[in-house]
Design an enzyme around this catalytic site. Structure first.
Site, PDB file in Angstrom:
ATOM      1  N   ILE A  12      27.182  22.094   4.035  1.00  0.00           N
ATOM      2  CA  ILE A  12      27.588  23.360   4.671  1.00  0.00           C
ATOM      3  C   ILE A  12      27.112  23.382   6.126  1.00  0.00           C
ATOM      4  CG2 ILE A  12      27.536  25.878   4.487  1.00  0.00           C
ATOM      5  CD1 ILE A  12      26.789  25.492   1.511  1.00  0.00           C
ATOM      6  N   SER A 124      22.316  32.608  -2.280  1.00  0.00           N
ATOM      7  CA  SER A 124      23.275  32.123  -3.280  1.00  0.00           C
ATOM      8  C   SER A 124      23.605  33.225  -4.271  1.00  0.00           C
ATOM      9  CB  SER A 124      22.634  30.953  -4.031  1.00  0.00           C
ATOM     10  OG  SER A 124      23.350  30.690  -5.213  1.00  0.00           O
ATOM     11  N   TYR A 149      15.439  26.488  -8.723  1.00  0.00           N
ATOM     12  CA  TYR A 149      16.221  26.522  -7.481  1.00  0.00           C
ATOM     13  C   TYR A 149      16.619  27.974  -7.162  1.00  0.00           C
ATOM     14  CZ  TYR A 149      20.536  26.826  -4.870  1.00  0.00           C
ATOM     15  OH  TYR A 149      21.503  27.243  -3.986  1.00  0.00           O
ATOM     16  N   LYS A 153      15.611  31.022  -4.026  1.00  0.00           N
ATOM     17  CA  LYS A 153      16.507  31.889  -3.241  1.00  0.00           C
ATOM     18  C   LYS A 153      16.080  33.357  -3.382  1.00  0.00           C
ATOM     19  CE  LYS A 153      18.993  28.510  -1.737  1.00  0.00           C
ATOM     20  NZ  LYS A 153      18.859  28.074  -0.351  1.00  0.00           N
ATOM     21  N   ASN A 179      31.007  29.587  -4.646  1.00  0.00           N
ATOM     22  CA  ASN A 179      31.061  28.130  -4.869  1.00  0.00           C
ATOM     23  C   ASN A 179      31.827  27.424  -3.753  1.00  0.00           C
ATOM     24  OD1 ASN A 179      30.374  29.318  -7.541  1.00  0.00           O
ATOM     25  ND2 ASN A 179      30.460  27.191  -8.193  1.00  0.00           N
TER      26      ASN A 179
HETATM   27  N1  UDP Z   1      31.727  21.785 -14.544  1.00  0.00           N
HETATM   28  C1  UDP Z   1      32.358  20.969 -15.453  1.00  0.00           C
HETATM   29  N2  UDP Z   1      32.137  19.621 -15.380  1.00  0.00           N
HETATM   30  C2  UDP Z   1      31.335  19.043 -14.455  1.00  0.00           C
HETATM   31  C3  UDP Z   1      30.697  19.897 -13.501  1.00  0.00           C
HETATM   32  C4  UDP Z   1      30.916  21.252 -13.586  1.00  0.00           C
HETATM   33  O1  UDP Z   1      33.099  21.443 -16.323  1.00  0.00           O
HETATM   34  O2  UDP Z   1      31.170  17.817 -14.448  1.00  0.00           O
HETATM   35  C5  UDP Z   1      31.957  23.240 -14.584  1.00  0.00           C
HETATM   36  C6  UDP Z   1      30.722  24.057 -14.847  1.00  0.00           C
HETATM   37  O3  UDP Z   1      30.532  24.243 -16.213  1.00  0.00           O
HETATM   38  C7  UDP Z   1      31.048  25.365 -14.122  1.00  0.00           C
HETATM   39  C8  UDP Z   1      31.968  24.945 -12.987  1.00  0.00           C
HETATM   40  O4  UDP Z   1      32.428  23.636 -13.316  1.00  0.00           O
HETATM   41  O5  UDP Z   1      31.807  26.192 -14.971  1.00  0.00           O
HETATM   42  C9  UDP Z   1      31.271  24.889 -11.643  1.00  0.00           C
HETATM   43  O6  UDP Z   1      30.098  24.109 -11.763  1.00  0.00           O
HETATM   44  P1  UDP Z   1      29.222  23.748 -10.513  1.00  0.00           P
HETATM   45  O7  UDP Z   1      28.054  22.966 -11.005  1.00  0.00           O
HETATM   46  O8  UDP Z   1      30.073  23.129  -9.455  1.00  0.00           O
HETATM   47  O9  UDP Z   1      28.783  25.172  -9.927  1.00  0.00           O
HETATM   48  P2  UDP Z   1      27.859  26.338 -10.609  1.00  0.00           P
HETATM   49  O10 UDP Z   1      27.635  25.985 -12.024  1.00  0.00           O
HETATM   50  O11 UDP Z   1      26.629  26.328  -9.807  1.00  0.00           O
HETATM   51  O12 UDP Z   1      28.641  27.590 -10.428  1.00  0.00           O
END
Ligand code: UDP
Length: 335
Positions: A12, A124, A149, A153, A179
């Site tokens: 970012i 976040s 983590y 924040k 995201n």
């Molecule tokens: N996700 C997934 N497979 C992966 C990585 C992430 O299905 O290999 C899904 C995860 O369960 C979530 C979404 O993608 O619903 C976003 O995940 P990410 O880790 O990017 O962001 P965060 O969980 O922090 O919102």
């Protein structure tokens, strides 16, 4: 404005430096390259025709920060420098608390010494925790989260609010990101984490490039329209522009403000995968796997405050995000 960007070589941060330079501001990058490449500074110069001053230093190093402030008349700071891997933070909490809290406190101490009073902080959506219902609004209680983590924040938000109470002429804007995905349209900057990616879009990029065999979608039995989790994905360039708007606001305001940066729309994992396949005309191998511990079923931003206070709203589409992510992933795979 002359702006110190801590973590300015990261995902970012680098996009924000580009937007700063293109808007006519000056940028000074401080980054220890623990999760970024030195070449990013060259790439920023290729894109903008201007080279930001660069200090390869840890943000916990007060003397290094003092040197930056001595050598540049810094008007404001954008503080990105932090560790950000959720799973790692669960395994190594002290590393996260030491690094993220110490960096923020050291930066504030040095800013106080030199009389710099404008700060934009990378917070976040994780601070909204599991109790609030989407869409998240800034006036909801934001004191719960599920991993170290996220707690860093929450804690830094608290520290900044307390600091502003003690120093009412200070301005701290706490940007709560949803995201971020996507990459710079040049294909030169993007999200290229060390090791196997944890986040969805970099993982998809590596699968599409043939570097990983298949994507595992974590659960399809959530209470959402297609059973997969929903998130508020926003283009990293929109996010970077949000930092510019926050800086402009901070320039003539005082106090602490938490502001969401998101699109206001939830997109499911399957919707994202399908959009990626369609816009890039490729097939992405995937399987449905079990749920990932700690994942929330669905959340997205209420972006009203960002529009009212900063005059900011996301402009890029999901297709833009998928197209630029693939352009960057292809370039990375060729390296
Ligand atoms: N996700 C997934 N497979 C992966 C990585 C992430 O299905 O290999 C899904 C995860 O369960 C979530 C979404 O993608 O619903 C976003 O995940 P990410 O880790 O990017 O962001 P965060 O969980 O922090 O919102």
């Amino acid at each position: 404005m002359k702006v110190l960007v801590t973590g300015g070589a990261g995902y970012i941060g680098s996009h924000t430096v580009v937007e700063l330079l293109q808007a006519g501001h000056e940028a000074v990058v401080l980054d220890d390259l623990s999760n970024a490449q030195a070449d990013v500074i060259n790439r920023i110069e290729t894109i903008t025709g201007r080279r930001p001053a660069f200090y390869e230093n840890d943000c916990k190093d007060a003397d290094a920060l003092r040197r930056v402030f001595r050598e540049h008349e810094i008007d404001a700071v954008i503080h990105f420098a932090a560790y950000k891997a959720v799973g790692e933070s669960v395994r190594e909490p002290l590393k996260y608390y030491r690094n993220n809290l110490d960096s923020a406190i050291t930066l504030l101490e040095v800013m106080e010494e030199v009389g710099c009073r404008k700060l934009v902080f990378s917070s976040s959506a994780t601070v909204y925790g599991p109790e609030n219902e989407a869409p998240y609004r800034e006036d909801m209680p934001a004191l719960q989260t599920s991993n170290p983590y996220g707690w860093t924040k929450v804690m830094i938000e608290r520290i900044l609010k307390d600091y502003v109470t003690a120093h009412p002429d200070f301005c701290a804007i706490l940007l709560r990101y949803f995201n971020p995905i996507g990459a710079h349209e040049s294909g030169l900057l993007g999200d290229d984490p060390n090791g196997i990616p944890n986040n969805l879009m970099p993982y998809i990029g590596r699968v599409a490039a043939g570097q990983l065999e298949k994507l595992t979608i974590f659960g399809d039995d959530y209470p959402t329209p297609d059973g997969t989790c929903q998130r508020d994905y926003l283009h990293v360039v929109d996010l970077a522009v949000g930092h510019l708007r926050a800086l402009e606001y901070a320039a003539d305001h005082e106090g602490a403000e938490a502001i969401n940066l998101g699109t206001g729309h939830g997109v499911s994992v399957l919707e994202l995968v399908n959009a990626f396949q369609k816009v890039n005309e490729l097939t992405l191998p995937y399987v449905i796997g079990p749920r990932r511990d700690g994942d929330l079923p669905a959340f997205w931003a209420d972006p009203t405050k960002a529009k009212e206070v900063l005059g900011w709203e996301a402009t890029h589409t999901l297709e833009d995000m998928c197209r630029s992510s693939w352009l960057y992933a292809k370039n990375c795979a060729r390296k």
